[in-house]
Scaffold this active site. Structure first.
Site, PDB file in Angstrom:
ATOM      1  CE1 TYR A  57      -3.443   2.745   0.724  1.00  0.00           C
ATOM      2  CE2 TYR A  57      -2.060   3.707   2.353  1.00  0.00           C
ATOM      3  CZ  TYR A  57      -3.136   3.705   1.564  1.00  0.00           C
ATOM      4  OH  TYR A  57      -3.859   4.927   1.684  1.00  0.00           O
ATOM      5  CE  LYS A  95      -3.165   5.439  -1.778  1.00  0.00           C
ATOM      6  NZ  LYS A  95      -4.432   5.990  -2.776  1.00  0.00           N
TER       7      LYS A  95
END
Length: 258
Positions: free
Chosen positions: A152, A156
């Site tokens: 994750y 990002k």
């Protein structure tokens, strides 16, 4: 307002708040999310409260070809696009080797691939406007690696880096590219990511989605490159830029492994 705003992940959380606030400003909207019931409810509310035009499409961005289907849907509407907000995304919490691989590649598809595909498809349409905006939603996790949120945080970081490079490439065009990087936000993200154990901790630091959306839109319209809402989040981002990476990773690991 000239042109429509296209918002992915518009059914809940920050995306919904962005839609509400753009509607208040008189923007016509194209809403995209997985849940048709969420979209229908939001569209009904906005049409009732504001004199704007709204179309919506329920689609899963983790499916290959979804971005092209969105583009073809917009093309069939023959409406001008002046704002693209790539908000759709999700996370998974846990050690990398313990999490199912297909869940992590699914997350990469939504958080990175679909965002890139939509940007590439819609930039020619955005360039047709006198002024246009492209807002990508990252996270404060973009500024450091985060153990147990390894993929994750990496997705990002990609979004942030991609946004800055794209901003430079388009600096002489009508399109202003911005990246919004929220910290903990009251959107249900932690529950969906499997982080129920951190719910109590998150509540102490959560910002409200409406506040994040307001700050994000203000930064977007002011053509800011990077938007980090909230003083604590800005201090966190400043801190990780000035301490050894191994130290920030240890702090993150101790925090998120609880």
């Amino acid at each position: 307002m000239d042109g429509y705003a296209l918002i992915t992940g518009a059914g809940k959380g920050i995306g919904r708040s962005i839609a509400l606030q753009l509607a208040q400003k008189g923007h016509n909207l194209l809403l995209v999310s997985r849940s048709e019931s969420d979209l229908k409810s939001l569209a009904t509310q906005l049409i009732t409260d504001h004199e704007i035009k709204i179309e919506y499409l329920a689609i899963d961005l983790s499916v290959n070809g979804a971005a092209l289907k969105i583009f073809n849907w917009v093309a069939s509407l023959t409406v001008p696009i002046s704002i693209l907000i790539n908000n759709a995304g999700h996370g998974l919490w846990g050690d990398f080797e313990a999490l199912p691989l297909d869940g992590q590649t699914n997350m990469m598809q939504v958080n990175m691939n679909a965002l890139v595909e939509l940007s590439h498809l819609f930039i020619p349409l955005l360039k047709q406007q006198k002024q246009a905006h492209l807002l990508n939603i990252a996270s404060t996790a973009a500024y450091q690696s985060v153990p147990v949120l390894a993929v994750y945080s990496a997705t990002k970081a990609f979004v942030l880096s991609f946004s800055r490079a794209l901003r430079y490439e388009l600096k002489d065009s009508p399109i202003a590219v911005s990246c919004l990087s929220p910290g903990p936000t009251d959107t249900g993200f932690a529950k969906r990511a499997g982080m129920e154990a951190l719910a109590e901790l998150a509540e102490k630091f959560n910002m409200q989605a409406d506040d994040v959306a307001r700050i994000g839109l203000k930064g977007m319209f002011n053509k800011k490159a990077e938007i980090v809402p909230g003083l604590l989040n800005r201090l966190s981002v400043f801190g990780v830029r000035h301490i050894p990476k191994s130290f920030s990773e240890r702090i993150a690991a101790n925090l998120y492994k609880h």
